[in-house]
Design a protein around this motif. Structure first.
Motif, PDB file in Angstrom:
ATOM      1  N   LYS A 204       0.832  -1.216   0.000  1.00  0.00           N
ATOM      2  CA  LYS A 204       0.000   0.000   0.000  1.00  0.00           C
ATOM      3  C   LYS A 204       0.864   1.263   0.000  1.00  0.00           C
ATOM      4  O   LYS A 204       0.542   2.245  -0.685  1.00  0.00           O
ATOM      5  CB  LYS A 204      -0.927  -0.011   1.216  1.00  0.00           C
ATOM      6  CG  LYS A 204      -2.070  -1.010   1.101  1.00  0.00           C
ATOM      7  CD  LYS A 204      -2.857  -1.141   2.389  1.00  0.00           C
ATOM      8  CE  LYS A 204      -3.657   0.091   2.707  1.00  0.00           C
ATOM      9  NZ  LYS A 204      -4.573  -0.118   3.859  1.00  0.00           N
ATOM     10  N   SER A 219      -7.326   6.180  -9.245  1.00  0.00           N
ATOM     11  CA  SER A 219      -6.562   5.400  -8.274  1.00  0.00           C
ATOM     12  C   SER A 219      -7.159   4.013  -8.107  1.00  0.00           C
ATOM     13  O   SER A 219      -8.352   3.795  -8.315  1.00  0.00           O
ATOM     14  CB  SER A 219      -6.521   6.124  -6.931  1.00  0.00           C
ATOM     15  OG  SER A 219      -7.838   6.261  -6.421  1.00  0.00           O
ATOM     16  N   SER A 221      -8.227   0.902  -5.751  1.00  0.00           N
ATOM     17  CA  SER A 221      -8.705   0.740  -4.383  1.00  0.00           C
ATOM     18  C   SER A 221      -7.657   0.018  -3.536  1.00  0.00           C
ATOM     19  O   SER A 221      -7.134  -1.024  -3.952  1.00  0.00           O
ATOM     20  CB  SER A 221     -10.003  -0.080  -4.392  1.00  0.00           C
ATOM     21  OG  SER A 221     -10.254  -0.653  -3.135  1.00  0.00           O
ATOM     22  N   TYR A 223      -8.249  -1.722  -1.085  1.00  0.00           N
ATOM     23  CA  TYR A 223      -8.845  -3.034  -0.806  1.00  0.00           C
ATOM     24  C   TYR A 223      -8.442  -4.050  -1.878  1.00  0.00           C
ATOM     25  O   TYR A 223      -8.172  -5.220  -1.573  1.00  0.00           O
ATOM     26  CB  TYR A 223     -10.362  -2.874  -0.728  1.00  0.00           C
ATOM     27  CG  TYR A 223     -11.133  -4.104  -0.324  1.00  0.00           C
ATOM     28  CD1 TYR A 223     -10.687  -4.943   0.694  1.00  0.00           C
ATOM     29  CD2 TYR A 223     -12.345  -4.408  -0.930  1.00  0.00           C
ATOM     30  CE1 TYR A 223     -11.413  -6.067   1.082  1.00  0.00           C
ATOM     31  CE2 TYR A 223     -13.089  -5.512  -0.549  1.00  0.00           C
ATOM     32  CZ  TYR A 223     -12.620  -6.349   0.454  1.00  0.00           C
ATOM     33  OH  TYR A 223     -13.348  -7.443   0.828  1.00  0.00           O
ATOM     34  N   ASP A 293     -14.738  -9.423  -4.545  1.00  0.00           N
ATOM     35  CA  ASP A 293     -14.871  -9.215  -3.111  1.00  0.00           C
ATOM     36  C   ASP A 293     -15.287 -10.549  -2.473  1.00  0.00           C
ATOM     37  O   ASP A 293     -16.291 -11.137  -2.878  1.00  0.00           O
ATOM     38  CB  ASP A 293     -15.935  -8.146  -2.860  1.00  0.00           C
ATOM     39  CG  ASP A 293     -15.989  -7.666  -1.431  1.00  0.00           C
ATOM     40  OD1 ASP A 293     -15.529  -8.402  -0.535  1.00  0.00           O
ATOM     41  OD2 ASP A 293     -16.496  -6.544  -1.207  1.00  0.00           O
ATOM     42  N   VAL A 301     -13.654  -5.586  -7.433  1.00  0.00           N
ATOM     43  CA  VAL A 301     -13.005  -4.406  -6.841  1.00  0.00           C
ATOM     44  C   VAL A 301     -11.770  -3.959  -7.619  1.00  0.00           C
ATOM     45  O   VAL A 301     -11.067  -3.046  -7.189  1.00  0.00           O
ATOM     46  CB  VAL A 301     -12.608  -4.677  -5.365  1.00  0.00           C
ATOM     47  CG1 VAL A 301     -13.825  -5.048  -4.546  1.00  0.00           C
ATOM     48  CG2 VAL A 301     -11.536  -5.766  -5.266  1.00  0.00           C
ATOM     49  N   GLY A 303     -11.324  -2.268 -10.317  1.00  0.00           N
ATOM     50  CA  GLY A 303     -11.300  -0.864 -10.731  1.00  0.00           C
ATOM     51  C   GLY A 303     -10.902  -0.636 -12.175  1.00  0.00           C
ATOM     52  O   GLY A 303     -11.016  -1.523 -13.030  1.00  0.00           O
TER      53      GLY A 303
END
Length: 505
Positions: A204, A219, A221, A223, A293, A301, A303
């Motif tokens: 991260k 950006s 995520s 997650y 997820d 998720v 993106g």
């Protein structure tokens, strides 16, 4: 309040663990204070006299998953309101009830000891709570949600059927109601080892550094990166203690394969129910990358693809940096970007070539490891005795069926003292013991070049010597089984040849 000014590319691979502790993990005293404040806020929100509509509170985001970076981080406080009785109720504007909740919460918290350590700010959809100490700040987005789980720890197929029906009825976006399953997200991360959480923090932090370079790109995520890191660890390691650098290289290699990524879990849902099966099949057949997820099968998720393409270049940059690429070749875990059954039929040949077949370098490494052990057995192991041996290579590497993800080799040692099947059964443990002792002595002489790890024997009188070998020229350790045996075919050949032919030999 920054989380480390040092650039990751300048940190040596062997010091990544130190870097995480020194720059990325929140200070313990700050974390304790933040935890106390969050517990107080949650307790206040669940006081029936003050907030009669709040049935419960779930904590999500990085804070809820315990993947908070030092400095600034995120969280979510999900309020389960009693007047939200089904998923589609969330489509109604919750602005009024959240506004009133925020105003009353602010008043209640000012009477508590933490009045100088929090801020409540209005937003378009409700409000946020900033909780802070001298060196740590968590920004919590406060959300209203239907309590889909109620008193159940595990979701039933019925709740996912209701989720799909509500998405269709309201034309909601896939994943829009995932907030209802925040408690399951927290549970998914709860029992993960501390070192895996450290690896997540490092990935991260690297992503944050990448974002600073080009601010206009959409950006990714956090997650999604957390789930990708968990997947890499589950598929390639599963150990509580591991080399952080190997984990980093694995995650970066998966990011480079973003156009093939298809990741999902069967912990809260599976293929048994028809509705869920159709959701999953649709997701698994959609364009890559796919990161589902684990609590909501409708929620991919991963993106925007643009951010992945850009992140792929950044991953290559870090992978080839001198500090991370400090070993040749640099070790990583063997992890496929997608399961085999999600691969279309016309792409199976490509899948086999890219992910299953060993390349030339890999096969050369296996040959090198086998030659080291063969040379030891022939020239070192029995030099103090009059024993005569013949070595035959077996296993998948000898048959040409070795997988890229598994490197093992069998070496059968035909020892002239084993003259029958009975003698093999009764005497081979002595030969195993002799090879074991001699190999340990050989290893001590070559300790700077070789690393040998022995597996404990499964039998009191062991039939086989099992060990792994690693050297400076090997990307990963190679597993060996050395098996003493009676050479039955040699005996058979000797006794079936015509006498004249035997004399000629």
């Amino acid at each position: 309040m920054g989380n480390g000014e040092s650039q990751l590319s300048s940190v040596p691979a062997q010091k990544l663990g130190w870097f995480i502790q020194e720059y990325l993990k929140p200070y313990e005293e700050c974390q304790t204070l933040i935890d106390e404040m969050v517990n107080t806020i949650c307790d206040v929100l669940q006081e029936p006299e003050q907030f009669p509509l709040v049935q419960g509170v779930a904590i999500g985001g990085s804070y809820g998953r315990k993947t908070v970076l030092r400095g600034n981080s995120d969280g979510t406080l999900v309020l389960f309101f009693s007047d939200l009785k089904q998923f589609q109720d969330q489509k109604r504007s919750q602005r009024d009830i959240l506004d009133k909740t925020g105003d009353k919460l602010k008043f209640c918290l000012f009477t508590k000891w933490l009045k100088n350590n929090f801020e409540i700010q209005k937003s378009l959809d409700g409000f946020t709570i900033q909780v802070f100490t001298k060196n740590q700040r968590i920004s919590f987005e406060v959300l209203a949600a239907f309590n889909a789980l109620s008193l159940n720890d595990n979701p039933s197929p019925w709740i996912y059927r209701e989720l799909k029906r509500s998405l269709d009825k309201t034309n909601a976006s896939p994943g829009e109601f995932a907030v209802c399953f925040t408690e399951l997200q927290q549970k998914f991360f709860d029992n993960r080892p501390g070192k895996l959480k450290d690896l997540i923090l490092l990935i991260k932090h690297w992503h944050q550094q990448c974002q600073k370079k080009i601010k206009d790109l959409p950006s990714l995520s956090p997650y999604a990166l957390e789930l990708l890191t968990v997947y890499a660890w589950e598929q390639g390691c599963r150990k509580d203690n591991f080399d952080i650098a190997e984990g980093v290289r694995t995650v970066l290699e998966l990011i480079k394969c973003q156009e093939k990524l298809c990741i999902y879990w069967m912990v809260n849902y599976n293929f048994e129910d028809e509705t869920i099966r159709n959701i999953l099949l649709h997701q698994l057949q959609s364009a890559r990358p796919v990161i589902l997820d684990p609590v909501d099968p409708t929620n991919n998720v991963s993106g925007d693809k643009i951010c992945w393409q850009w992140l792929k270049k950044e991953a290559q940059t870090w992978l080839t940096s001198p500090n991370l690429d400090n070993e040749l070749p640099a070790p990583s875990w063997n992890v496929l970007p997608a399961p085999l059954f999600t691969t279309p039929g016309h792409l199976l040949d490509k899948f086999i070539k890219e992910f299953l077949q060993p390349n030339k370098c890999f096969l050369e490494q296996i040959d090198s490891a086998v030659n080291i052990i063969r040379t030891f057995l022939k020239e070192n192991c029995f030099r103090q005795s009059t024993a005569k041996i013949q070595i035959v290579r077996g296993g998948s590497t000898a048959k040409g069926t070795a997988l890229k993800t598994g490197s093992d080799a069998d070496l059968v040692v035909f020892h002239n003292s084993l003259k029958s099947y009975t003698s093999q059964k009764n005497e081979r443990h002595k030969i195993v013991k002799e090879i074991h002792e001699q190999l340990k002595a050989f290893w001590r002489e070559k300790e700077e070049e070789l690393e040998v790890s022995f597996e404990p024997p499964k039998w009191k009188a062991p039939r086989v010597l099992s060990f792994s070998l690693k050297s400076k020229v090997l990307n990963e350790s190679v597993s060996f089984d050395v098996l003493p045996a009676f050479n039955a075919l040699a005996e058979f050949w000797l006794h079936t040849q015509p006498r004249g032919l035997c004399r000629a030999h």
